[in-house]
Design a protein around this motif. Structure first.
Motif, PDB file in Angstrom:
ATOM      1  N   ALA A  33      13.138 -18.656  50.729  1.00 41.21           N
ATOM      2  CA  ALA A  33      12.827 -20.056  50.430  1.00 41.21           C
ATOM      3  C   ALA A  33      12.197 -20.127  49.044  1.00 41.21           C
ATOM      4  O   ALA A  33      11.116 -19.569  48.814  1.00 41.21           O
ATOM      5  N   LEU A  34      12.857 -20.779  48.122  1.00 41.95           N
ATOM      6  CA  LEU A  34      12.389 -20.878  46.746  1.00 41.95           C
ATOM      7  C   LEU A  34      11.811 -22.264  46.492  1.00 41.95           C
ATOM      8  O   LEU A  34      12.440 -23.273  46.833  1.00 41.95           O
ATOM      9  N   GLU A  35      10.624 -22.304  45.905  1.00 44.29           N
ATOM     10  CA  GLU A  35       9.988 -23.587  45.597  1.00 44.29           C
ATOM     11  C   GLU A  35      10.450 -24.091  44.232  1.00 44.29           C
ATOM     12  O   GLU A  35      10.514 -23.330  43.258  1.00 44.29           O
ATOM     13  N   VAL A  36      10.775 -25.374  44.177  1.00 45.60           N
ATOM     14  CA  VAL A  36      11.161 -26.024  42.930  1.00 45.60           C
ATOM     15  C   VAL A  36      10.061 -27.009  42.549  1.00 45.60           C
ATOM     16  O   VAL A  36       9.603 -27.781  43.393  1.00 45.60           O
ATOM     17  N   THR A  37       9.638 -26.970  41.319  1.00 47.89           N
ATOM     18  CA  THR A  37       8.637 -27.907  40.815  1.00 47.89           C
ATOM     19  C   THR A  37       9.142 -28.491  39.500  1.00 47.89           C
ATOM     20  O   THR A  37      10.088 -27.974  38.903  1.00 47.89           O
ATOM     21  N   PRO A  38       8.500 -29.564  39.012  1.00 42.28           N
ATOM     22  CA  PRO A  38       8.917 -30.102  37.715  1.00 42.28           C
ATOM     23  C   PRO A  38       8.804 -29.079  36.594  1.00 42.28           C
ATOM     24  O   PRO A  38       9.511 -29.174  35.584  1.00 42.28           O
ATOM     25  N   GLU A  39       7.929 -28.076  36.783  1.00 42.90           N
ATOM     26  CA  GLU A  39       7.772 -27.048  35.751  1.00 42.90           C
ATOM     27  C   GLU A  39       8.659 -25.831  35.995  1.00 42.90           C
ATOM     28  O   GLU A  39       8.749 -24.935  35.143  1.00 42.90           O
ATOM     29  N   LYS A  40       9.301 -25.758  37.163  1.00 41.15           N
ATOM     30  CA  LYS A  40      10.081 -24.558  37.492  1.00 41.15           C
ATOM     31  C   LYS A  40      11.390 -24.951  38.165  1.00 41.15           C
ATOM     32  O   LYS A  40      11.430 -25.228  39.359  1.00 41.15           O
ATOM     33  N   HIS A  83      22.131 -25.846  40.002  1.00 38.57           N
ATOM     34  CA  HIS A  83      20.838 -26.029  39.348  1.00 38.57           C
ATOM     35  C   HIS A  83      20.058 -27.096  40.107  1.00 38.57           C
ATOM     36  O   HIS A  83      20.589 -28.166  40.415  1.00 38.57           O
ATOM     37  N   PHE A  84      18.789 -26.797  40.437  1.00 44.07           N
ATOM     38  CA  PHE A  84      17.945 -27.732  41.188  1.00 44.07           C
ATOM     39  C   PHE A  84      16.742 -28.127  40.339  1.00 44.07           C
ATOM     40  O   PHE A  84      16.087 -27.270  39.725  1.00 44.07           O
ATOM     41  N   GLY A  85      16.455 -29.411  40.311  1.00 40.65           N
ATOM     42  CA  GLY A  85      15.295 -29.921  39.608  1.00 40.65           C
ATOM     43  C   GLY A  85      14.525 -30.904  40.467  1.00 40.65           C
ATOM     44  O   GLY A  85      15.051 -31.451  41.432  1.00 40.65           O
ATOM     45  N   GLY A  86      13.245 -31.110  40.126  1.00 42.62           N
ATOM     46  CA  GLY A  86      12.401 -32.020  40.910  1.00 42.62           C
ATOM     47  C   GLY A  86      11.330 -31.260  41.645  1.00 42.62           C
ATOM     48  O   GLY A  86      10.742 -30.304  41.105  1.00 42.62           O
ATOM     49  N   ARG A  87      11.088 -31.640  42.896  1.00 47.94           N
ATOM     50  CA  ARG A  87      10.060 -30.958  43.693  1.00 47.94           C
ATOM     51  C   ARG A  87      10.575 -30.787  45.114  1.00 47.94           C
ATOM     52  O   ARG A  87      10.984 -31.764  45.758  1.00 47.94           O
ATOM     53  N   GLY A  88      10.561 -29.571  45.610  1.00 51.32           N
ATOM     54  CA  GLY A  88      11.036 -29.290  46.959  1.00 51.32           C
ATOM     55  C   GLY A  88      11.323 -27.811  47.117  1.00 51.32           C
ATOM     56  O   GLY A  88      10.752 -26.969  46.408  1.00 51.32           O
ATOM     57  N   HIS A  89      12.208 -27.480  48.053  1.00 48.91           N
ATOM     58  CA  HIS A  89      12.531 -26.083  48.334  1.00 48.91           C
ATOM     59  C   HIS A  89      14.043 -25.909  48.459  1.00 48.91           C
ATOM     60  O   HIS A  89      14.759 -26.827  48.850  1.00 48.91           O
TER      61      HIS A  89
END
Length: 250
Positions: free
Chosen positions: A154-161, A204-210
């Motif tokens: 499970a990979l976390e996506v944040t606005p910075e990552k 490619h995923f952007g925003g905030r989530g997993h």
């Protein structure tokens, strides 16, 4: 009789869904106010008085399935008893849905009938490898049981990552995330690169989530649809049509 096999007995539970081991799910259909909807053919055993009915779909859902090809054949499990579910010994994961997840239908084993179900387009109607052009979108109060080939990540996506994943390995992601299919080279280079390294298309995923990925780029046994030359290049039945390189989907 004496055998270590007799150590594999049902696990006591108070929840609707309980893992018996990483690949076998125990479902108590008497718990909860909504029916349990499970993949057709996934029942491996049951106790008590349980009925299995084909799940009814309304006209809107049937029309969407017919247009998109995104299908999930379900059965409704109801009555008074326990149902054991599994699918080709894939790893199982119980998940609270909450604000929503987007998932390929081939990765769904079962879910609460109380969830909202929709079918959504992924990226710009691209069909590349297992990610597919359309996925299920589940939201609301309830749980879903997902399947992976092996233990997932499970990979976390944040606005910075931002996160990029192989479109053959991705299973599900938070509905709140933005997605884009990309190949960071020219068209001809993609084809050569795919042929020489096994890589070429990525999401490619952007925003905030997993984002959930499995440690395998092999498709589940019931969902193999790439073969021949297109399969070698990691592409589904849609081929190059509709991709981010400028094609258009009919």
């Amino acid at each position: 009789m004496h055998s270590t096999l007799f150590a594999h007995i049902p696990v006591n539970h108070t929840e609707r869904y309980t893992l018996q081991n990483p690949q076998l799910l125990k479902t108590d259909v008497t718990i909860g106010s909504s029916p349990v909807l499970a993949r057709q053919g996934a029942m491996v055993a049951f106790e008590g008085q349980v009925e299995f009915d084909s799940q009814y779909r309304n006209r809107s859902w049937r029309n969407v399935e017919r247009m998109t090809g995104e299908r999930l054949e379900l059965m409704r499990c109801k009555g008074n008893g326990i149902v054991y579910l599994a699918n080709f010994a894939q790893y199982l994961h119980i998940m609270e849905v909450g604000s929503g997840i987007t998932v390929d239908s081939s990765a769904v084993l079962a879910f609460d009938g109380s969830l909202n179900v929709g079918i959504v387009a992924v990226d710009s109607a691209v069909e590349v490898a297992s990610a597919g052009a359309y996925n299920l979108e589940l939201s609301g109060g309830g749980k879903v049981v997902l399947m992976t080939s092996g233990a997932p990540l499970a990979l976390e996506v944040t606005p910075e990552k931002n996160i990029c994943v192989d479109s053959d390995a991705v299973i599900a992601w938070s509905t709140s995330l933005r997605t884009q299919l990309q190949a960071p080279t020219s068209t001809s280079a993609v084809w050569r690169r795919r042929g020489s390294t096994g890589e070429g298309w990525e999401m490619h995923f952007g925003g905030r989530g997993h984002v959930l990925v499995q440690p395998s780029e092999l498709l589940p046994p019931q969902h193999v649809r790439t073969s021949g030359v297109l399969g070698q290049f990691g592409m589904g039945g849609g081929g190059l049509s509709g991709n981010s390189l400028g094609g258009s989907r009919n």
